[in-house]
Motif scaffolding. Structure first.
Motif, PDB file in Angstrom:
ATOM      1  N   HIS A 224       0.826  -1.205   0.000  1.00  0.00           N
ATOM      2  CA  HIS A 224       0.000   0.000   0.000  1.00  0.00           C
ATOM      3  C   HIS A 224       0.866   1.264   0.000  1.00  0.00           C
ATOM      4  O   HIS A 224       0.551   2.235  -0.694  1.00  0.00           O
ATOM      5  CB  HIS A 224      -0.945   0.023   1.212  1.00  0.00           C
ATOM      6  CG  HIS A 224      -2.246  -0.655   0.944  1.00  0.00           C
ATOM      7  ND1 HIS A 224      -2.375  -2.033   0.919  1.00  0.00           N
ATOM      8  CD2 HIS A 224      -3.469  -0.164   0.663  1.00  0.00           C
ATOM      9  CE1 HIS A 224      -3.632  -2.351   0.641  1.00  0.00           C
ATOM     10  NE2 HIS A 224      -4.321  -1.234   0.486  1.00  0.00           N
ATOM     11  N   LEU A 225       1.920   1.260   0.793  1.00  0.00           N
ATOM     12  CA  LEU A 225       2.792   2.445   0.841  1.00  0.00           C
ATOM     13  C   LEU A 225       3.481   2.662  -0.501  1.00  0.00           C
ATOM     14  O   LEU A 225       3.514   3.779  -1.035  1.00  0.00           O
ATOM     15  CB  LEU A 225       3.830   2.288   1.960  1.00  0.00           C
ATOM     16  CG  LEU A 225       3.300   2.432   3.391  1.00  0.00           C
ATOM     17  CD1 LEU A 225       4.310   1.894   4.401  1.00  0.00           C
ATOM     18  CD2 LEU A 225       2.974   3.900   3.708  1.00  0.00           C
ATOM     19  N   GLN A 228       1.670   4.427  -3.439  1.00  0.00           N
ATOM     20  CA  GLN A 228       1.225   5.826  -3.329  1.00  0.00           C
ATOM     21  C   GLN A 228       2.065   6.744  -4.214  1.00  0.00           C
ATOM     22  O   GLN A 228       3.297   6.639  -4.224  1.00  0.00           O
ATOM     23  CB  GLN A 228       1.318   6.307  -1.870  1.00  0.00           C
ATOM     24  CG  GLN A 228       0.462   5.522  -0.903  1.00  0.00           C
ATOM     25  CD  GLN A 228      -0.983   5.424  -1.353  1.00  0.00           C
ATOM     26  OE1 GLN A 228      -1.585   6.419  -1.765  1.00  0.00           O
ATOM     27  NE2 GLN A 228      -1.538   4.223  -1.290  1.00  0.00           N
ATOM     28  N   CYS A 231       5.810   8.177  -3.426  1.00  0.00           N
ATOM     29  CA  CYS A 231       6.533   7.395  -2.398  1.00  0.00           C
ATOM     30  C   CYS A 231       7.943   7.085  -2.911  1.00  0.00           C
ATOM     31  O   CYS A 231       8.120   6.452  -3.951  1.00  0.00           O
ATOM     32  CB  CYS A 231       5.778   6.110  -2.069  1.00  0.00           C
ATOM     33  SG  CYS A 231       6.613   5.141  -0.797  1.00  0.00           S
ATOM     34  N   ALA A 256      -1.161  10.522   0.705  1.00  0.00           N
ATOM     35  CA  ALA A 256      -0.929   9.071   0.780  1.00  0.00           C
ATOM     36  C   ALA A 256      -1.566   8.501   2.043  1.00  0.00           C
ATOM     37  O   ALA A 256      -2.234   7.463   2.000  1.00  0.00           O
ATOM     38  CB  ALA A 256       0.575   8.791   0.756  1.00  0.00           C
ATOM     39  N   ARG A 259      -5.329   8.369   1.630  1.00  0.00           N
ATOM     40  CA  ARG A 259      -5.770   7.294   0.725  1.00  0.00           C
ATOM     41  C   ARG A 259      -5.680   5.928   1.387  1.00  0.00           C
ATOM     42  O   ARG A 259      -6.585   5.102   1.264  1.00  0.00           O
ATOM     43  CB  ARG A 259      -4.913   7.303  -0.549  1.00  0.00           C
ATOM     44  CG  ARG A 259      -5.315   8.407  -1.526  1.00  0.00           C
ATOM     45  CD  ARG A 259      -4.226   8.616  -2.547  1.00  0.00           C
ATOM     46  NE  ARG A 259      -3.860   7.344  -3.191  1.00  0.00           N
ATOM     47  CZ  ARG A 259      -3.910   7.132  -4.492  1.00  0.00           C
ATOM     48  NH1 ARG A 259      -4.309   8.082  -5.296  1.00  0.00           N
ATOM     49  NH2 ARG A 259      -3.547   5.988  -5.007  1.00  0.00           N
ATOM     50  N   ILE A 260      -4.596   5.682   2.098  1.00  0.00           N
ATOM     51  CA  ILE A 260      -4.464   4.373   2.763  1.00  0.00           C
ATOM     52  C   ILE A 260      -5.524   4.258   3.863  1.00  0.00           C
ATOM     53  O   ILE A 260      -6.166   3.219   4.032  1.00  0.00           O
ATOM     54  CB  ILE A 260      -3.040   4.173   3.338  1.00  0.00           C
ATOM     55  CG1 ILE A 260      -2.006   4.212   2.220  1.00  0.00           C
ATOM     56  CG2 ILE A 260      -2.949   2.847   4.094  1.00  0.00           C
ATOM     57  CD1 ILE A 260      -0.555   4.201   2.690  1.00  0.00           C
ATOM     58  N   SER A 271       0.788  10.745   9.111  1.00  0.00           N
ATOM     59  CA  SER A 271       1.887  11.336   8.346  1.00  0.00           C
ATOM     60  C   SER A 271       2.473  12.505   9.118  1.00  0.00           C
ATOM     61  O   SER A 271       1.793  13.118   9.953  1.00  0.00           O
ATOM     62  CB  SER A 271       1.404  11.815   6.970  1.00  0.00           C
ATOM     63  OG  SER A 271       0.526  12.911   7.118  1.00  0.00           O
TER      64      SER A 271
END
Ligand code: ATP
Length: 277
Positions: A224-225, A228, A231, A256, A259-260, A271
């Protein structure tokens, strides 16, 4: 009343370089701190007391099992203080929650009790990550955690931290490590963001493979990371299971994380900026 922030400790790279006869692993790690963390409030009181509040308070001990309590007793057994720990970092998550809390307690209580702050290497008995957390700025950490030294200046950097909610105890991850004799990290030599990312891409977290084998959802967090936009690098911190993604702007990191968070509402996602000092 004294307030102390206990930032998340993030291992941007972590090489396991050996194992001592007493079983402790030798590490070589690039450690930074995020603007995401727990908060301690400390005030004068005749006896030592600890209360834990906040979204992650459940199951966090409020007695001598808590590293904050142990740090207070280590600094001055028998002295009093009323400490409130506002817990937001996921416990047993590889981002040094307990260790950073302990380091913040040492800072705050040293001030409250008018004692000199201990040197990082002195506090190793409280845990391998407590010296670097007391150091409190970007560091290369070596030995079993007692050797901490400054890094070249970091460029402006933001990160997303994500944790799928599974506690990952450190012991079993080290036990599952198949190779403990790995090369040390290259000498840190970055001068800007591209050279930092290039440096980190040549390094690893040696605990990522054993942690993923024990807790496969860590792989999903990394996917998932990595997916983005913006990233620059995704990796697991410490012994897991929190993973981080690095970003070149606050906006990209915030987008990001949002969205996650939308697609995985049960995960802990946040974040923040990487602290430069
Ligand atoms: P590290 O990255 O240093 O290996 P971690 O993030 O994996 O640490 P911690 O958050 O320190 O792990 O939690 C490990 C265990 O320590 C928890 O299961 C908890 O019972 C205990 N503990 C003691 N003090 C604290 C604290 N202040 N906050 C969280 N956990 C604590």
């Amino acid at each position: 009343m004294i307030q102390e922030f206990a930032p998340a400790k993030v291992n941007l790279a972590l090489h396991v370089t050996g194992r001592r006869d007493d079983g402790y692993h030798l590490l070589d790690s690039i450690v930074v701190f995020a603007d995401i963390g727990d908060r301690l409030t400390i005030s004068d009181a005749p006896d030592l007391s600890l209360s834990v509040t906040g979204p992650r308070a459940a199951d966090i001990p409020t007695d001598s099992r808590n590293l904050v309590w142990r740090a207070a007793e280590w600094l001055a057994a028998g002295r009093g203080a009323a400490i409130t720990l506002d817990k937001t970092l996921p416990p047993a998550g590889g981002i040094g929650g307990g260790s950073s809390d302990a380091a913040s307690a040492l800072r705050g209580l040293s001030d409250l009790w008018a004692r000199p702050r201990p040197a990082p290497q002195e506090v190793l008995p409280l845990g391998a990550d407590v010296p670097v957390c007391l150091f409190g700025r970007p560091a290369r950490m070596q030995g079993i955690g007692e050797v901490v030294c400054d890094l070249p200046d970091l460029p402006a950097l933001w990160m997303v931290l994500a944790n799928a909610g599974v506690e990952v105890p450190t012991g079993p991850v080290f036990k599952a490590l198949t190779h403990a004799e790995n090369a040390a990290l290259p000498e840190p030599d970055w001068t800007d963001l591209p050279s930092l990312v290039a440096y980190l891409c040549h390094a690893r977290n040696d605990l990522e493979a054993p942690a993923r084998a024990l807790v496969p959802v860590i792989g999903e967090v990394l996917d998932h990371l990595e997916a983005q936009p913006g990233c620059l690098l995704a990796r697991m911190s410490g012994s897991g299971g929190t993973c981080f993604g690095l970003f070149g702007s606050a906006e990209a990191a915030q987008m990001a994380a949002a969205r996650i968070g939308e697609s995985k509402p049960d995960w802990w996602v946040d974040s923040g900026a990487v602290r430069a000092a």
